[in-house]
Write an enzyme that holds these catalytic residues in place. Structure first.
Site, PDB file in Angstrom:
ATOM      1  N   SER A   1      46.295 -31.201 -44.887  1.00 48.61           N
ATOM      2  CA  SER A   1      45.547 -32.329 -45.438  1.00 48.61           C
ATOM      3  C   SER A   1      46.421 -33.577 -45.449  1.00 48.61           C
ATOM      4  CB  SER A   1      45.038 -32.008 -46.843  1.00 48.61           C
ATOM      5  OG  SER A   1      46.101 -31.614 -47.682  1.00 48.61           O
TER       6      SER A   1
ATOM      7  N   HIS B   1      42.417 -25.808 -48.050  1.00 54.44           N
ATOM      8  CA  HIS B   1      42.224 -24.447 -47.562  1.00 54.44           C
ATOM      9  C   HIS B   1      43.380 -23.544 -47.984  1.00 54.44           C
ATOM     10  CE1 HIS B   1      39.416 -26.606 -44.888  1.00 54.44           C
ATOM     11  NE2 HIS B   1      38.747 -25.472 -44.877  1.00 54.44           N
TER      12      HIS B   1
ATOM     13  N   VAL C   1      48.334 -21.450 -50.633  1.00 52.61           N
ATOM     14  CA  VAL C   1      47.240 -22.270 -51.161  1.00 52.61           C
ATOM     15  C   VAL C   1      47.556 -23.746 -50.943  1.00 52.61           C
ATOM     16  CG1 VAL C   1      45.841 -22.838 -53.173  1.00 52.61           C
ATOM     17  CG2 VAL C   1      46.775 -20.519 -52.920  1.00 52.61           C
ATOM     18  N   ARG C   2      46.704 -24.428 -50.202  1.00 49.21           N
ATOM     19  CA  ARG C   2      46.851 -25.870 -50.001  1.00 49.21           C
ATOM     20  C   ARG C   2      45.677 -26.590 -50.658  1.00 49.21           C
ATOM     21  NH1 ARG C   2      50.694 -26.817 -45.935  1.00 49.21           N
ATOM     22  NH2 ARG C   2      51.889 -24.871 -45.702  1.00 49.21           N
TER      23      ARG C   2
ATOM     24  N   ASP D   1      55.445 -25.775 -50.092  1.00 49.00           N
ATOM     25  CA  ASP D   1      55.133 -25.577 -48.673  1.00 49.00           C
ATOM     26  C   ASP D   1      56.199 -26.198 -47.781  1.00 49.00           C
ATOM     27  OD1 ASP D   1      54.293 -28.030 -49.750  1.00 49.00           O
ATOM     28  OD2 ASP D   1      52.761 -28.333 -48.220  1.00 49.00           O
TER      29      ASP D   1
END
Length: 272
Positions: free
Chosen positions: A134, A11, A7-8, A111
């Site tokens: 992002s 997106h 999960v970012r 991440d």
């Protein structure tokens, strides 16, 4: 079958991996929009619809989120909808196997950690990892597998959108390679700035890391690997990146799951 959820901010990538360790591979992957107020029930409906019959074949689940509220909902979803499937989420207390040699390890995004872990496992040497999301994260892992830190810059899409939003004469444009670095219209000019400008930014950061960090000079054996959704757009213009791994984060999640699953087996029932 391992369910991996990345999960970012904008997106989310949902992946299914089969096999383990050196035999593991991503067999399916989906990219959906991240909703910061999504509920566990909504997540379950979406993910169950994506993975279909493989829902009954899950042997484990793992995930990370750069949006804290969504990580909470992912945990609830896994506990309620796949209660017999062992799961490991990347959060404080989880063993990742990579020392964080930074001022405040708690600030390092999950991440970034799993990307460096996956790069070190794949190349078995010092590495520079460039994640085009992002934000653009350029992270450094030592020849001993230590996370040394990195640099963070605004992402390509975020910067392009911000320029359009803050200027009356500019508008949001499709991210694509223009005919030339010298644009002949406003759209091409913005595309040139985005594509060639950010390629230069990344090449510049990698060059500075090689100059400033011991063990990363041009004479040292260092892997430079890119990942992320917008990486393919910039790859042809990048001079410093040697490798591209679309599944780097998912493989990093798998590595953390495998490291922690023995402890999980002691607390949870076997998968169905």
């Amino acid at each position: 079958m391992l369910l991996a959820i990345d999960v970012r901010n904008t997106h989310t990538v949902v992946g299914l991996l089969s096999g383990a360790k050196q035999h593991a591979k991503v067999v399916q992957q989906w990219r959906i929009r991240t909703e910061s107020e999504v509920t566990a029930d909504e997540l379950a409906l979406t993910i169950d619809g994506l993975i279909g019959e493989d829902s009954e074949r899950l042997t484990g689940a793992t995930g990370l989120s750069t949006v804290p509220s969504v990580l909470h909902e992912v945990r609830i979803m896994l506990e309620q909808y796949w209660p017999s499937v062992p799961h490991v989420l990347i959060e404080p207390g989880v063993r990742t196997g990579i020392p964080l040699l930074v001022d405040n390890p708690k600030e390092v995004g999950a991440d970034r950690i799993v990307n460096c872990l996956a790069a070190y496992q794949q190349f078995a040497k010092a590495a520079i990892v460039v994640d085009f999301g992002s934000s653009i994260c350029v992270d450094v892992v030592s020849a001993k597998g230590e996370f040394l830190g990195g640099a963070i810059a605004p992402g390509v899409q975020v910067s392009s959108d911000a320029a359009a939003a803050r200027s009356a004469a500019l508008r949001r444009v499709e991210l694509a390679r223009p005919r030339s670095v010298v644009g002949k219209n406003t759209v091409e000019c913005m595309q040139a700035g985005a594509v060639f400008g950010f390629a230069g930014l990344v090449d510049g950061l990698v060059a500075r890391i090689r100059e400033d960090v011991k063990g990363f000079s041009a004479d040292d054996d260092v892997a430079v690997v890119a990942t992320g959704h917008t990486a393919p757009l910039l790859l042809p213009e990048l001079h410093s990146v040697e490798h591209f791994d679309e599944h780097l984060t998912l493989n990093g999640l798998r590595l953390v799951f495998e490291r922690n699953r023995e402890a999980q087996r002691g607390r949870l029932k076997p998968a169905r």
